[in-house]
Design a protein around this motif. Structure first.
Motif, mmCIF file in Angstrom:
data_model
loop_
_atom_site.group_PDB
_atom_site.id
_atom_site.type_symbol
_atom_site.label_atom_id
_atom_site.label_comp_id
_atom_site.label_asym_id
_atom_site.label_seq_id
_atom_site.Cartn_x
_atom_site.Cartn_y
_atom_site.Cartn_z
ATOM 1 N N ARG A 164 27.270 31.045 40.798
ATOM 2 C CA ARG A 164 25.832 31.032 40.553
ATOM 3 C C ARG A 164 25.375 32.445 40.199
ATOM 4 O O ARG A 164 26.105 33.424 40.373
ATOM 5 C CB ARG A 164 25.068 30.517 41.767
ATOM 6 N N HIS A 165 24.150 32.522 39.670
ATOM 7 C CA HIS A 165 23.516 33.797 39.331
ATOM 8 C C HIS A 165 24.412 34.663 38.446
ATOM 9 O O HIS A 165 24.509 35.878 38.627
ATOM 10 C CB HIS A 165 23.112 34.570 40.597
ATOM 11 N N VAL A 200 35.510 37.697 46.234
ATOM 12 C CA VAL A 200 34.112 37.291 46.167
ATOM 13 C C VAL A 200 33.353 38.407 45.460
ATOM 14 O O VAL A 200 33.279 39.530 45.960
ATOM 15 C CB VAL A 200 33.544 37.064 47.582
ATOM 16 N N ARG A 201 32.784 38.128 44.309
ATOM 17 C CA ARG A 201 32.123 39.197 43.535
ATOM 18 C C ARG A 201 31.118 39.952 44.421
ATOM 19 O O ARG A 201 31.247 41.145 44.655
ATOM 20 C CB ARG A 201 31.433 38.601 42.311
ATOM 21 N N PHE A 202 30.107 39.262 44.859
ATOM 22 C CA PHE A 202 29.249 39.691 45.953
ATOM 23 C C PHE A 202 28.437 38.481 46.362
ATOM 24 O O PHE A 202 28.413 37.463 45.668
ATOM 25 C CB PHE A 202 28.434 40.937 45.639
ATOM 26 N N ALA A 203 27.820 38.554 47.522
ATOM 27 C CA ALA A 203 27.200 37.359 48.096
ATOM 28 C C ALA A 203 26.259 36.643 47.130
ATOM 29 O O ALA A 203 26.257 35.403 47.078
ATOM 30 C CB ALA A 203 26.475 37.733 49.393
ATOM 31 N N GLN A 238 17.879 43.591 49.328
ATOM 32 C CA GLN A 238 16.675 42.757 49.406
ATOM 33 C C GLN A 238 16.924 41.385 48.801
ATOM 34 O O GLN A 238 16.466 40.364 49.335
ATOM 35 C CB GLN A 238 15.514 43.457 48.692
ATOM 36 N N TRP A 239 17.651 41.331 47.696
ATOM 37 C CA TRP A 239 17.968 40.049 47.056
ATOM 38 C C TRP A 239 18.794 39.170 48.006
ATOM 39 O O TRP A 239 18.525 37.975 48.146
ATOM 40 C CB TRP A 239 18.718 40.309 45.755
ATOM 41 N N VAL A 240 19.768 39.755 48.659
ATOM 42 C CA VAL A 240 20.579 38.996 49.615
ATOM 43 C C VAL A 240 19.702 38.476 50.755
ATOM 44 O O VAL A 240 19.870 37.342 51.219
ATOM 45 C CB VAL A 240 21.733 39.862 50.151
ATOM 46 N N PRO A 245 18.114 33.852 54.030
ATOM 47 C CA PRO A 245 17.097 34.282 54.999
ATOM 48 C C PRO A 245 17.501 34.051 56.460
ATOM 49 O O PRO A 245 16.941 34.704 57.352
ATOM 50 C CB PRO A 245 15.882 33.429 54.621
ATOM 51 N N SER A 246 18.438 33.174 56.719
ATOM 52 C CA SER A 246 18.821 32.910 58.108
ATOM 53 C C SER A 246 19.840 33.904 58.640
ATOM 54 O O SER A 246 20.101 33.931 59.857
ATOM 55 C CB SER A 246 19.378 31.489 58.238
ATOM 56 N N ASP A 247 20.435 34.714 57.768
ATOM 57 C CA ASP A 247 21.436 35.676 58.217
ATOM 58 C C ASP A 247 20.780 36.982 58.631
ATOM 59 O O ASP A 247 19.789 37.418 58.044
ATOM 60 C CB ASP A 247 22.451 35.937 57.104
#
Length: 429
Positions: A164-165, A200-203, A238-240, A245-247
């Motif tokens: 994704r993204h 994993v590229r990034f989260a 901030q994007w992560v 939001p629960s982490d």
């Protein structure tokens, strides 16, 4: 094959304590000028002062500095095409430059040519082993492994996971990722000097399902690695936070999915809090410090001394193409400068240890590479101290200690001083 190389041997087994004096080589620094290094069947057989028997092929590199090959713990093979791209921060830089360059590696011929060029350039800069990001394309992993096998290099890589993204041509699915990863593991794991890294590229570019898959694959295949990015840039953090939001934190995303452990390397780690640092210490995951990239993209100042004091395992990396050079000289010089901006000093022995024995230990490969020692693989480089009539030559001529010489050599030298590269005892440059 029996090869004997004569030169000034130097390796740093352990970095000096912060209070250690530098006028003389401290414990852990092995300085053996005018020694013979004997290589048999790809491994270091002995180190001695006396000339070997005539049955050994002799190569006299008197006056040259013989070091273990450098090890790069975070670098992107496809990004040579975008190195030194102008004017953006991380997220815009990825979309404007990186993703288009990586998409081209869908073509097998592009991936093959790019892999060969990338590994040849690593060797040309004195790096004989690396932990490498390819692209999302299965063929990019095949190309990198194949090129590394041809060169006898210690290489760790694996298919990039991105569902994704990311633009068209750079996304997979969790199902595709599992199928491709299992096929690549079956074909390449344990072959020669190659090892697999779940990448994993990034989260932000992996869904919950894909992150869970990465954790499952890592647990199911002992001996494999995990590589990713974390907390490089404040906008990214901030994007992560918005995506997960629960982490508790960016690092918490990886912790929840079982991606942290002693075989996990996370690039950057600039914007981490106290709890994150405790998690890193407890899991023994590694942060790959990438100073030229952090400076070039304006990401922030990594606190090497502080993170070392926290008990976090550290390595140092070029991060090309965010970083501006594959040269460990330039990478280490930038690490020194970044520390200096924070009122710290990294001495030459600490820097050299980081790029050799320290990086080997971070990859759990200290038994194989990173030092000049009987039994280890003969991955090593011969370097000239300077060029005649150069600023560096003059500086070295008035240096009063080995540390002063070595520090000037690291700050002022570069790959043009490289005069020979051996990988598993075979000369490659």
């Amino acid at each position: 094959m029996k090869l004997a190389i004569r030169g000034d041997l130097l390796d740093v087994v352990t970095p000096p304590a912060a209070e250690a004096g530098l006028d003389h080589p401290p414990p852990g620094v092995r300085w053996r000028p005018a020694h013979w290094l004997l290589i048999e069947d790809g491994r270091i057989a002995a180190i001695q002062t006396e000339a070997p028997d005539p049955e050994w092929t002799r190569e006299d590199r008197s006056g040259q500095l013989i070091l273990p090959g450098f090890i790069d713990t975070h670098v992107h093979a496809p990004q040579l095409d975008v190195i030194a791209s102008y004017g953006t921060e991380l997220l815009d830089w990825l979309n404007r430059y990186t993703f288009p360059a990586e998409r081209a590696w869908a073509e097998p011929a592009v991936a093959a040519a790019g892999s060969a060029r990338f590994l040849d350039q690593l060797l040309a800069h004195g790096s004989t082993a690396a932990l490498v990001f390819p692209t999302v394309h299965k063929g990019s992993v095949d190309a990198l492994f194949s090129a590394a096998e041809q060169r006898g290099m210690r290489l760790i890589t694996g298919k990039c996971l991105m569902d994704r993204h990311a633009p068209d041509g750079l996304r997979d699915t969790a199902q595709d990722a599992e199928r491709d990863t299992l096929d690549l593991l079956q074909r390449w794991r344990g072959r020669g000097r190659l090892a697999y890294a779940h990448t994993v590229r990034f989260a932000p570019t992996s869904s919950e399902a894909q992150l869970a898959l990465a954790g499952e694959l890592l647990a199911a295949h002992p001996g494999s690695y995990l590589q990713t990015h974390v907390a490089e840039n404040r906008a990214e953090v901030q994007w992560v936070r918005e995506l997960f939001p629960s982490d508790r934190s960016y690092l918490g995303v990886y912790e929840r999915h079982g991606l942290l452990g002693p075989r996990s390397t996370l690039a950057h780690g600039i914007w981490l809090d106290e709890r994150d640092r405790a998690v890193l210490r407890d899991t023994q995951a590694v942060i790959a410090h990438s100073p030229t990239s952090n400076l070039f993209l304006g990401s922030g100042l990594f606190d090497w001394r502080g993170r070392a004091a926290d008990g976090i395992r550290l390595s140092v990396a070029s991060d090309v193409g965010g970083g501006v050079s594959l040269s460990m000289h330039k990478t280490l010089a930038a690490a020194y400068q970044m520390a200096a901006l924070q009122g710290q000093r990294l001495d030459a022995f600490t820097l050299l240890h980081a790029a050799t024995a320290g990086n080997a230990a971070s990859l759990n490969l200290g038994h194989e590479i990173g030092r000049l020692e009987p039994g280890l693989m003969a991955d090593l480089c011969a370097w000239r101290w300077s060029e005649p009539d150069s600023v560096l030559a003059h500086r070295l001529s008035i240096a009063s200690s080995l540390h002063e010489q070595l520090f000037a050599w690291l700050m002022l030298g570069d790959e043009r001083l490289l005069d020979g590269v051996w990988v598993a005892g075979i000369q490659r440059r």
